[in-house]
Design a protein around this motif. Structure first.
Motif, mmCIF file in Angstrom:
data_model
loop_
_atom_site.group_PDB
_atom_site.id
_atom_site.type_symbol
_atom_site.label_atom_id
_atom_site.label_comp_id
_atom_site.label_asym_id
_atom_site.label_seq_id
_atom_site.Cartn_x
_atom_site.Cartn_y
_atom_site.Cartn_z
ATOM 1 N N ALA A 135 -8.764 -9.617 0.850
ATOM 2 C CA ALA A 135 -7.479 -9.090 0.404
ATOM 3 C C ALA A 135 -6.472 -9.031 1.549
ATOM 4 C CB ALA A 135 -7.654 -7.694 -0.188
ATOM 5 N N GLU A 136 -5.192 -9.080 1.198
ATOM 6 C CA GLU A 136 -4.101 -8.810 2.135
ATOM 7 C C GLU A 136 -3.667 -7.363 1.898
ATOM 8 O OE1 GLU A 136 -0.990 -11.610 1.609
ATOM 9 O OE2 GLU A 136 -2.325 -13.363 1.688
ATOM 10 N N VAL A 137 -3.774 -6.529 2.914
ATOM 11 C CA VAL A 137 -3.588 -5.092 2.747
ATOM 12 C C VAL A 137 -2.375 -4.615 3.520
ATOM 13 C CG1 VAL A 137 -4.645 -2.815 3.066
ATOM 14 C CG2 VAL A 137 -6.075 -4.780 2.438
ATOM 15 N N SER A 138 -1.577 -3.767 2.875
ATOM 16 C CA SER A 138 -0.491 -3.064 3.558
ATOM 17 C C SER A 138 -0.669 -1.569 3.323
ATOM 18 C CB SER A 138 0.879 -3.530 3.045
ATOM 19 O OG SER A 138 0.983 -3.354 1.639
ATOM 20 N N LEU A 139 -0.225 -0.760 4.301
ATOM 21 C CA LEU A 139 -0.383 0.689 4.248
ATOM 22 C C LEU A 139 0.972 1.341 4.069
ATOM 23 C CD1 LEU A 139 -2.860 1.162 7.248
ATOM 24 C CD2 LEU A 139 -3.424 0.869 4.828
ATOM 25 N N GLN A 140 0.997 2.426 3.313
ATOM 26 C CA GLN A 140 2.253 3.129 3.090
ATOM 27 C C GLN A 140 1.958 4.585 2.803
ATOM 28 O OE1 GLN A 140 5.199 1.052 0.912
ATOM 29 N NE2 GLN A 140 6.025 2.889 -0.045
ATOM 30 N N ALA A 141 2.588 5.470 3.565
ATOM 31 C CA ALA A 141 2.382 6.899 3.376
ATOM 32 C C ALA A 141 3.222 7.441 2.231
ATOM 33 C CB ALA A 141 2.703 7.662 4.657
ATOM 34 N N GLU A 142 4.416 6.948 2.068
ATOM 35 C CA GLU A 142 5.313 7.431 1.024
ATOM 36 C C GLU A 142 5.929 6.254 0.285
ATOM 37 O OE1 GLU A 142 5.856 10.410 -0.031
ATOM 38 O OE2 GLU A 142 4.645 11.450 1.463
ATOM 39 N N ALA A 143 6.349 6.499 -0.951
ATOM 40 C CA ALA A 143 7.001 5.453 -1.728
ATOM 41 C C ALA A 143 8.376 5.159 -1.140
ATOM 42 C CB ALA A 143 7.140 5.887 -3.188
ATOM 43 N N GLY A 144 8.630 3.947 -0.810
ATOM 44 C CA GLY A 144 9.926 3.522 -0.297
ATOM 45 C C GLY A 144 10.145 2.093 -0.730
ATOM 46 N N HIS A 145 10.585 1.240 0.200
ATOM 47 C CA HIS A 145 10.722 -0.165 -0.142
ATOM 48 C C HIS A 145 9.330 -0.786 -0.157
ATOM 49 C CE1 HIS A 145 12.720 -4.010 -0.623
ATOM 50 N NE2 HIS A 145 11.804 -4.508 0.207
ATOM 51 N N LEU A 146 8.932 -1.328 -1.300
ATOM 52 C CA LEU A 146 7.592 -1.847 -1.464
ATOM 53 C C LEU A 146 7.552 -3.349 -1.218
ATOM 54 C CD1 LEU A 146 6.512 -0.059 -4.776
ATOM 55 C CD2 LEU A 146 6.109 0.686 -2.432
ATOM 56 N N ARG A 147 6.513 -3.771 -0.514
ATOM 57 C CA ARG A 147 6.220 -5.184 -0.456
ATOM 58 C C ARG A 147 5.652 -5.603 -1.802
ATOM 59 N NH1 ARG A 147 2.359 -6.517 4.386
ATOM 60 N NH2 ARG A 147 2.709 -8.576 3.483
ATOM 61 N N ALA A 199 -7.892 7.917 8.625
ATOM 62 C CA ALA A 199 -9.286 7.488 8.750
ATOM 63 C C ALA A 199 -9.735 6.752 7.490
ATOM 64 C CB ALA A 199 -10.184 8.682 9.028
ATOM 65 N N THR A 200 -9.434 7.328 6.318
ATOM 66 C CA THR A 200 -9.818 6.685 5.061
ATOM 67 C C THR A 200 -9.082 5.378 4.881
ATOM 68 O OG1 THR A 200 -10.309 8.807 4.012
ATOM 69 C CG2 THR A 200 -9.882 6.945 2.558
ATOM 70 N N SER A 201 -7.781 5.368 5.168
ATOM 71 C CA SER A 201 -6.980 4.166 4.997
ATOM 72 C C SER A 201 -7.464 3.039 5.890
ATOM 73 C CB SER A 201 -5.503 4.457 5.272
ATOM 74 O OG SER A 201 -4.983 5.359 4.322
#
Length: 288
Positions: free
Chosen positions: A198-210, A184-186
């Motif tokens: 802004a260009e926004v991407s969502l990520q729950a855990e650290a992995g391969h980052l854009r 909900a917050t995201s």
């Protein structure tokens, strides 16, 4: 600590609540704080105030509100530093922002029920947190905090050189990574950031980052803020990327120990809930 960068013009006239332009001198702030001498003596605190060159040069800003907030901030610092010392340094270099640097007791070791820092009592309804938020929301200031240096806490408040118009902060073409599990917050914050360009991407855990220009970590929706940021930094390192500045989105009731911990973990700035998109955009712009 974050500070306003790239502003090299003198203040433009800024309307007050009455609609009239208002001006102040940095030395006015120092003089008002020196008036807290009786309070300092009552608390057995040594209060010192310093000004630099150009302190008598006129600046534009909401003089009355600035004097009120500065007095409230130093009063709280005095009351939390019993039998200690408090110092305020007012820096006002030409063609650069005015900075208020306040040094006082180590809030990482301060008993929450006794300090007035995060919880008021009969002696004062204000809290350090509420005054800091007022500096940011009402005056457009940038606030940085450092703790633990020689058992001291230092606040650095950078006042804007130009009035911060509400709703004018934008993040056009900036890539922002949102980290956290609270959908909900995201989703809400993502929509607000996209509306500001802004260009926004969502990520729950650290992995391969854009590739991103900045990241926002929702503290309430990750297991551990420091570990989360460490994993993000490690992912950046493995991908050969430079560290992107990280902003922590924190609950308004965060404790002093929490606040200190976020900065010590490597977050460059904090933004408090409930979400204020202007505050978030202003802080990100100051970091980028």
């Amino acid at each position: 600590m974050s500070a306003a960068d790239g502003l090299r013009r003198q203040f433009a006239s800024q309307p007050t609540r009455s609609g009239r332009p208002d001006r102040y001198r940095p030395s006015d702030l120092a003089q008002r704080v020196r008036g807290l001498g009786p309070l300092a003596r009552t608390e057995d605190v040594t209060l010192s105030v310093q000004t630099a060159d150009h302190a008598d040069e006129s600046r534009s800003g909401d003089r009355d509100r600035l004097l009120q907030l500065t007095t409230s901030l130093v009063s709280l610092a005095v009351r939390s530093s019993r039998h200690g010392n408090v110092s305020l340094r007012v820096e006002s270099p030409p063609d650069a922002p005015v900075r208020l640097i306040l040094s006082f007791a180590d809030l990482s070791k301060a008993p929450l029920g006794e300090t007035l820092l995060w919880s008021g009592n009969r002696r004062s309804r204000a809290t350090l947190q509420s005054v800091i938020k007022a500096f940011v929301a009402e005056l457009g200031a940038e606030v940085g905090i450092a703790a633990g240096l020689r058992e001291r806490t230092e606040l650095c408040i950078t006042l804007p050189q130009e009035p911060a118009a509400k709703g004018s902060q934008r993040l056009d073409d900036r890539r922002v990574l949102l980290v956290g599990d609270a959908r909900a917050t995201s989703d809400r914050l993502s929509a607000l950031l996209v509306a500001r360009g802004a260009e926004v991407s969502l990520q729950a855990e650290a992995g391969h980052l854009r590739r991103q220009d900045a990241m926002i970590v929702d503290i309430d929706s990750v297991d551990d803020a420091a570990s989360t940021l460490f994993r993000l930094r490690e992912a950046e390192r493995l991908q050969g990327r430079s560290p992107a500045p990280a902003l922590a989105l924190v609950d308004a009731e965060a404790t002093p120990e929490d606040i200190v911990g976020y900065f010590c973990a490597g977050f460059a700035a904090l933004a408090f809930k409930p979400i204020c998109i202007d505050e978030i955009c202003r802080k990100l712009n100051s970091l980028l």
